[in-house]
Design a protein around this motif. Structure first.
Motif, PDB file in Angstrom:
ATOM      1  N   HIS C 101       0.861  -1.184   0.000  1.00  0.00           N
ATOM      2  CA  HIS C 101       0.000   0.000   0.000  1.00  0.00           C
ATOM      3  C   HIS C 101       0.891   1.225   0.000  1.00  0.00           C
ATOM      4  O   HIS C 101       1.852   1.274   0.769  1.00  0.00           O
ATOM      5  CB  HIS C 101      -0.899   0.056   1.245  1.00  0.00           C
ATOM      6  CG  HIS C 101      -2.092  -0.850   1.133  1.00  0.00           C
ATOM      7  ND1 HIS C 101      -3.035  -0.947   2.129  1.00  0.00           N
ATOM      8  CD2 HIS C 101      -2.500  -1.703   0.172  1.00  0.00           C
ATOM      9  CE1 HIS C 101      -3.969  -1.817   1.772  1.00  0.00           C
ATOM     10  NE2 HIS C 101      -3.650  -2.293   0.584  1.00  0.00           N
ATOM     11  N   GLU C 114      -2.202   0.290  -4.646  1.00  0.00           N
ATOM     12  CA  GLU C 114      -2.132  -1.020  -4.003  1.00  0.00           C
ATOM     13  C   GLU C 114      -1.453  -2.000  -4.957  1.00  0.00           C
ATOM     14  O   GLU C 114      -1.653  -1.950  -6.165  1.00  0.00           O
ATOM     15  CB  GLU C 114      -3.562  -1.484  -3.715  1.00  0.00           C
ATOM     16  CG  GLU C 114      -3.650  -2.788  -2.970  1.00  0.00           C
ATOM     17  CD  GLU C 114      -5.112  -3.158  -2.710  1.00  0.00           C
ATOM     18  OE1 GLU C 114      -5.970  -2.818  -3.528  1.00  0.00           O
ATOM     19  OE2 GLU C 114      -5.385  -3.760  -1.673  1.00  0.00           O
ATOM     20  N   THR C 320      -8.777   0.508  -0.524  1.00  0.00           N
ATOM     21  CA  THR C 320      -8.084  -0.660  -1.064  1.00  0.00           C
ATOM     22  C   THR C 320      -8.956  -1.888  -0.823  1.00  0.00           C
ATOM     23  O   THR C 320     -10.098  -1.768  -0.406  1.00  0.00           O
ATOM     24  CB  THR C 320      -6.710  -0.812  -0.385  1.00  0.00           C
ATOM     25  OG1 THR C 320      -6.888  -0.544   1.003  1.00  0.00           O
ATOM     26  CG2 THR C 320      -5.720   0.180  -0.953  1.00  0.00           C
TER      27      THR C 320
END
Lengths: 258, 804, 346
Positions: C101, C114, C320
């Motif tokens: 991340h 991501e 994400t």
């Protein structure tokens, strides 16, 4: 004529018109012939003996009808609607079979004939004229005129031409029935019937659909042709006038000849 | 009042049950055949779409290595340079003789697949550990579970409906084990969200080629022509079915004229009557349509497995063998039934609405409506001319079909006129009174029968045309197989190394060892399969070239020229002496074009030296072996024993040919089935026409009967008439069928499949078809004939009975 | 650093997998995996590298930066490791999954990206000596933890930074054994909170040269959450007077569990027991369809700490595969300074 037909006929009446007096019997048949000759006069063409006929439902149409017609004789059959006139005619024409009694036509017992035997008889011995649906729509006047004679195998072009002339059809020979008037159609029907030189002409109300003038013409022509050829005529009509012009008259009431 | 009128109208059908049945059967047949074809097409298209969606095909650009598989390290190189790509390993696995596609994807990096999402959302979502780690899991459609489950050599199976048929989806880690291709990647998918700045492909992996998503050949596109073919057949069957409807509705209207006249005399308006009749027709259409849909559903279910096999064999397109009821074709089917009914009865309805209140009963008028007059014949000639003009002016597949349609419809319209002319001639030539009557009577029957005969003509022409095409194709194909499959043995080694060993072992014992090496190139025109061949007499003598320039093989073997297949030649209009760009950097002159059946893709052949330059790492584990044929069986066994090869790794020529022929035959199963069905429908049309004509026949027959023809003879004549008309139609159908065959072979095939076939004639087939037609005619006329035979004289007498 | 997202990874491999208990399945059991025990003796540089027999692990770096344009920025660089099985294998067969991340937070906007990979093929991993943690082209590369080069890219942002450690490693809890619940769930947890950072941010508006302070968390475990715990609020606060504090609150059905570490300027760490630090949300913002506290009152009476912590950008949402809030904060009150806030389970 087929052998089958011969088996059914006690007499082998020759298929060729004009030669029908030629005998062709075996010795066994000769005995039978003699018996028949004794039984019925040699002039007799059509004989109904105690004939009975019912509709499929069981309602009787003809009850013990006895009737005879000699060669060359004309007979008018009159009666009320539903009295059984047409049924009698259909039986005489071998179109239908009787339930009881005997019908003899030209020495042939009709009840002894099967379908093809009856068909052969219709082809060779008799001719029909109906009130309507007489002509074959798909054939021309000329073809219709000679059709029966050709079926019977005794087509005579000269005779046909003569008939056409007599009946006033010469100019109409290439037309189809649907393009003819009722009187013209019936004249063609009579012509076709007579072209085969039948022994018996059966006519069922031949003028029933025609007006007075046409009716008179058709009847005159028919009677004169019958007279000329020596054919017998059984004519179903409800007109007393017409009946009066024939040799004999029989009246049907309730399925019975009076 | 409406209710009373409806009762009166409906009473007709009560009195004429056979007519009602005929109408419904006609509608059901028309709708049924059409819907069956639509259902098959819809199912196939749905399969393609599902496959495309489920596997996210055609949505991403792809990277290929034209020289062979992509090594795993290349993938990591790209990734570490920032390229967002996902690895795919694609291969085939044969289990119990069934070829399955194995699609190994990197389940970690691959975009969300519907199949996987569906599994996750199920009641018992699988543990990712099971999917990603040994032994892994196979994902397949439920119908494959039986085949795959419980095998020690295979991982456990999970099922999902959201997968294409005959496909195993699995993690790439499982796939590389399953396919025994460790560390190999077939292609890389370029994902959508790439980082803002990455190094260019030429810097990181110059050997890779990028293919745009849009340029990937889509299955749906590829198979369009096949489906168009089927649709055309469906439409033909539909048209034939409509002939029945037209005939029946016309007669029913004619018979109801008297009733309608009475109703109008009683004060029912024509407008109301027309509306009610339209409602009545709609109800009948819907009932017939539903029956047809049921019929179509079962028919499609019966035919689909073969269609699926064809599509797999011909295009490699996966299609489920199971039919599902899809609203799309259900609605189309009903709409077609309704539309068809009104199309077929529009004319009758129009005439009815214009009928003067005092006109006659008018059966005669109805009959002459369809008669073979010269105006109809002229319209037919115009249709033929229009079709031919369409082909000449526009060209292409659609125009090809337009020409075929024009030819068929036009000929059908000309048919009654031709038949009438022939009957007139025959009638003139006839001697006997009965013959004369028969011919003339046939002419009067003709208008009532002409629609059925038109249907028969179409069915026969389609049979002759398609039959000729299939047989010509088969003959060509067999000859082509003989040329193409020249080696006595075909060997597939486990890998290149074993291939080398086998080659060395074989060389001293046989006449020749011919390596078979190929690679799939991403070409602007679609996938291009490049083959390398060594110089051998086998090729020089036998290869099926359809066009070549002088010294073709010398030029190819010198590395100066290339051979291409007919599909590529026709599609791109490339012929000898044109130049083909094989890769962006390699262009070669075309020295020849060879025929190539059974696949839609482009192919090219170069010398092995050239091939090695273009695709040095392409696998080299397949060989053709030339030797004396009588030694083939022994050597095949020796090879298997020596190298421990599985049975299917060494195949003899005969087996190979048998396999190919099998695929070929399956391809045309559907066509033949539809053909026979169409003929059956046409036969039924004749039967219904004869039955509807029945009531009108009596006045025609009765006088003849009265004049001394037996019913048996009349019945025989009825049969004879039907047979004669069918035979005459068949005679006219022959040239039409051959014209159709020519159109199929020289126009439709070229456009649809990319190959042109020579036309052969098969007179024995025609005789067979003629006999079949005569049988159909006899069967169709048998019922009316038997009826006539058993007809009580009273019924005939009724014709003479006067309304006294 | 606290519990951290991490275990996310467990579920991550296949999008949507994750219906287990607790946030992102962090409450699962640890069968077959090693479990942290008190009294562990760290060995470096080995322990900077991965520990495949533990289920989860991360290398988690955040930094508060000041641009040459005078604006505040924050960056995040995280590499998570999640093991499906407590082993490592070569190639695609590897059961080790890696998740990266990265984010840049400006006063107006939050950029994030991501990455996902599995171990065994070289696409992602960590080596201890020389130190490198990487996934795709993203990397945190040393020779060792003292000096690092940090790089990440997204579709619309990127950064390229160098880090230099100005202080010692800090061990949380009981010499790096960090307890996460009253039931005794724990992790190994140490930090390097003393980085000086310098480098460039690549933003849609252009490049920005930045300097600032960075904080690296290293943590590994196999089951860091108790079954009733559903999320956490984690703070790393750097006070202007030189002291620092790491503090977290695990929210559970049976009550909250808090812990903290007070870090003196020289790196001396003092563990602060459960219940000492108080956290009070003062204001929430509507972020990604939920109400997330973006202003907090944090108090620790023992150290006379009573501060208000507020987000630089309320919209620091990491959308994400597993979503959470992670962004730079500013501190006012009894002390001033800056820091990072992470909130999960909202």
């Amino acid at each position: 004529m087929t052998c089958e037909d011969e088996r059914n006929n006690p007499l082998c009446s020759n298929p060729k018109c004009g030669e029908r007096n030629r005998w062709c019997v075996t010795s066994g048949q000769l005995v039978k012939l003699l018996q028949i000759l004794v039984k019925m006069g040699t002039h007799m063409l059509l004989k109904f003996d105690q004939v009975q006929k019912s509709y499929p439902g069981g309602r009787p149409v003809l009850r013990d009808v006895s009737l005879s017609l000699d060669r060359g004789q004309t007979l008018a059959l009159t009666g009320e609607s539903g009295s059984g006139k047409s049924t009698l005619l259909n039986l005489a024409a071998a179109l239908d079979t009787a339930d009881g009694g005997e019908i003899t036509l030209d020495w042939t017992n009709l009840s002894n004939l099967d379908d093809s035997g009856r068909a052969a008889l219709r082809r060779t011995s008799l001719s029909l004229v109906f009130q309507q649906f007489n002509l074959i729509p798909s054939l021309t006047t000329g073809q219709n005129l000679s059709f029966h004679a050709r079926l019977a195998g005794c087509h005579d072009p000269d005779w046909c031409a003569h008939l056409a002339d007599r009946l006033g059809l010469t100019d109409l020979l290439d037309r189809y029935p649907e393009n003819l008037s009722g009187g013209q159609q019936q004249r063609v029907a009579i012509g076709r019937a007579m072209a085969a030189k039948p022994k018996l002409l059966l006519a069922d109300e031949p003028t029933g659909n025609l007006d007075e003038t046409a009716s008179a013409t058709v009847l005159d022509l028919m009677l004169s042709l019958v007279a000329d050829t020596g054919a017998a005529l059984l004519l179903v009509t409800h007109s007393q006038e017409i009946a009066a012009r024939l040799d004999r008259r029989a009246h049907l009431t309730g399925g019975h000849i009076e | 009042m409406t209710l009373t009128v409806i009762q009166a109208l409906a009473s007709h059908w009560r009195a004429h049950r056979l007519q009602l049945a005929t109408l419904l059967i006609g509608l059901a047949l028309a709708t049924g055949l059409w819907s069956a074809v639509q259902a098959i097409n819809a199912e196939a298209r749905a399969s393609y779409d599902r496959a495309a969606d489920q596997l996210a095909l055609g949505q991403y650009d792809e990277l290929h290595d034209p020289t062979g598989p992509i090594p795993l390290s290349r993938y990591v190189d790209l990734r570490r340079a920032g390229w967002q790509v996902a690895a795919v390993l694609d291969g085939h696995l044969r289990i119990d003789g069934r070829a399955l596609r194995v699609l190994g994807v990197d389940m970690v990096a691959y975009p969300a697949l519907p199949a996987v999402t569906q599994l996750e959302q199920s009641g018992t979502p699988p543990d990712p550990a099971d999917i990603l780690t040994a032994p892994g899991r196979l994902l397949a459609r439920p119908e494959l579970e039986m085949l795959l489950a419980g095998r020690a050599s295979l991982p456990p199976v999970m099922t999902s409906d959201a997968l294409p048929p005959d496909l195993i989806l699995t993690d790439i880690g499982v796939a590389e084990t399953l396919l025994d291709r460790r560390g190999e990647i077939s292609r890389l998918i370029v994902l959508h969200d790439q980082p803002s700045a990455v190094a260019s492909l030429t810097e990181i992996a110059p050997e890779l080629e990028r293919t745009a998503a849009a340029s990937q050949l889509e299955t749906a596109q590829l198979t369009d022509s096949f489906h168009l073919n089927l649709s055309a057949f469906g439409l033909l069957s539909f048209a034939v079915g409509l002939f029945i409807v037209h005939g029946t509705v016309g007669l029913a209207f004619a018979q109801r004229r008297a009733m309608i006249r009475t109703l109008r005399a009683l004060g029912v308006s024509m407008r109301r009557l027309v509306w009610l009749i339209m409602v009545e027709l709609s109800v009948l259409a819907i009932i017939g349509g539903i029956l047809g849909l049921l019929l179509g559903f079962f028919l499609a279910g019966a035919l689909l497995p073969d269609v699926a096999a064809t599509l797999r064999g011909l295009y490699g397109a996966p299609v489920s063998g199971q039919i599902t009821l899809q609203p799309q074709w259900v609605l189309t089917g009903l709409a077609m039934a309704l539309g068809g009914t009104f199309l077929a009865s529009g004319h009758a309805l129009f005439r009815l609405s214009r009928m003067p209140i005092l006109s006659g009963a008018g059966l005669q008028a109805w009959r002459s409506a369809a008669s073979g007059n010269w105006v109809t014949a002229l319209a037919g000639l115009a249709a033929i001319a229009g079709g031919v003009a369409a082909l000449l002016v526009f060209g292409g597949l659609i125009a090809g079909f337009a020409m075929v349609a024009g030819l068929l419809i036009g000929s059908a319209l000309v048919l009654p006129y031709l038949l009438a002319r022939v009957l007139i001639v025959l009638q003139r030539a006839a001697r006997g009174p009965v013959a004369q009557w028969v011919w003339s009577d046939m002419r009067t029957q003709l208008p009532g029968l002409s629609l059925a005969l038109m249907a028969l003509l179409l069915a026969l022409a389609a049979n002759i045309g398609v039959g000729t095409m299939v047989s010509s194709f088969r003959l060509t194909f067999v000859g082509w197989l003989d040329q193409r499959l020249t080696s006595e043995l075909y060997v597939t080694a486990a890998d290149d190394q074993q291939g080398q060993q086998i080659s060395e072992w074989l060389t001293p014992q046989v006449d020749a060892v011919l390596p078979i090496r190929s690679v799939e190139l991403a070409h602007p025109t679609g996938p291009l399969f490049l083959y390398g061949v060594i110089d051998d007499q086998t090729y020089r003598q036998k290869w099926p070239l359809i066009s070549s320039s002088p010294g073709v093989w010398d030029r190819v073997m010198d590395g100066a020229a290339v051979l291409i297949n007919e599909q590529l030649a026709r599609r791109e209009n490339l012929w000898p002496e044109d130049v083909l760009a094989i890769t962006p950097t390699t262009s070669m002159t075309i020295a020849g074009v060879y025929s190539d059946y059974g696949n839609p893709t482009g192919q090219a052949i170069v010398s092995m030296a050239q091939f090695d330059q273009i695709a040095p790492r392409a696998e080299a584990r397949r060989f053709g072996v030339r030797l004396a044929p009588e030694r083939a069986t022994d050597l095949a066994q020796a090879l298997r024993d020596q190298f421990d090869l599985p049975r299917r790794a060494v195949v003899q020529q005969a087996a190979m040919k048998a396999q190919s022929m099998d695929v070929f035959e399956k391809t045309f199963v559907v066509t033949s089935a539809l053909n026979i069905l169409t003929l059956g429908v046409a036969g039924f049309a004749i039967l219904t026409s004869l039955l509807t004509l029945w009531t009108q026949r009596l006045p025609q027959i009765a006088p003849v009967w009265a004049l001394g023809l037996t019913r048996a003879k009349l019945a025989r004549l009825e049969l004879l008439r039907s047979v004669l008309l069918a035979a005459l139609t068949a005679i006219f159908a022959l040239p039409l069928g051959l014209a159709l065959a020519w159109a199929l072979l020289a126009v439709i095939n070229v456009e649809a499949f990319g190959w042109r076939l020579p036309m052969y004639l098969f007179p024995a087939d025609w005789v067979y078809l003629l006999l079949l037609t005569l049988c159909a005619a006899v069967i169709a006329a048998a019922l009316p004939a038997i009826r006539l035979l058993r007809l009580p004289p009273a019924d005939l007498l009724r014709v003479f009975a006067n309304e006294r | 650093m606290s519990v951290r997202i991490c275990l996310i990874l467990l579920m991550l491999a296949l999008p949507g997998f994750g219906r287990a208990q607790g946030y992102a399945g962090l409450g699962g059991s640890a069968e077959g995996f090693s479990v942290p025990k008190p009294g562990y003796q760290f060995h470096f540089p080995q322990d900077h590298g991965p520990h495949p027999s533990y289920r989860i692990e991360w290398w988690y770096l955040t930094a508060n930066l000041l641009g040459e344009d005078g604006r505040d920025y924050g960056i995040q660089w995280t590499l998570f490791r999640s093991a499906l099985k407590p082993t490592e294998k070569e190639g695609w067969q590897s059961p080790q999954l890696w998740l990266g991340h990265a984010a840049v937070t400006t006063p107006e906007t939050h950029y994030f990206a991501e990455r996902l990979s599995r171990g065994g093929i070289g696409q992602a991993g960590v080596t201890a000596d020389p130190f490198e943690a990487w996934i795709d082209e993203w990397h945190m590369r040393g020779p060792d933890l003292e000096a690092l080069h940090l790089l990440a890219n997204g579709a619309d942002f990127g950064y390229d930074l160098t880090l230099e450690a100005k202080g010692p490693l800090v061990f949380h809890g009981e010499n790096g054994y960090s307890v996460k619940s009253a039931d005794g769930q724990a992790s190994y947890y140490y930090s390097q909170p003393f980085y000086d950072v310098e480098g460039t941010l690549h933003l849609p508006g252009g490049e920005v040269a930045v300097t600032g302070k960075g904080w690296l968390d290293r943590e590994w475990s196999s089951q860091p959450l108790a079954e009733d715990q559903s999320g956490w609020d984690w703070f790393s606060l750097s006070l202007d007077d030189g002291d620092k504090m790491m503090a977290f609150r695990l929210r559970g059905d049976r009550g909250d569990f808090t812990a903290a570490t007070w870090i003196a300027e020289d790196g001396k760490a003092t563990a602060i027991p459960d219940g000492s630090v108080a956290f009070e949300p003062l204001a929430t913002a509507r972020v990604a369809g939920r109400d997330v506290p973006i202003r907090w009152r944090v108090t620790l009476p023992d150290r006379d700490l009573d501060v208000e912590v507020s987000a630089l950008t309320p919209d620091a949402w990491m959308a994400t595969r597993f979503e959470y809030w992670e962004g730079p904060v500013q501190i006012i009150g009894s002390h001033s300074g800056h820091g990072y806030l992470e909130m999960t389970g909202y």
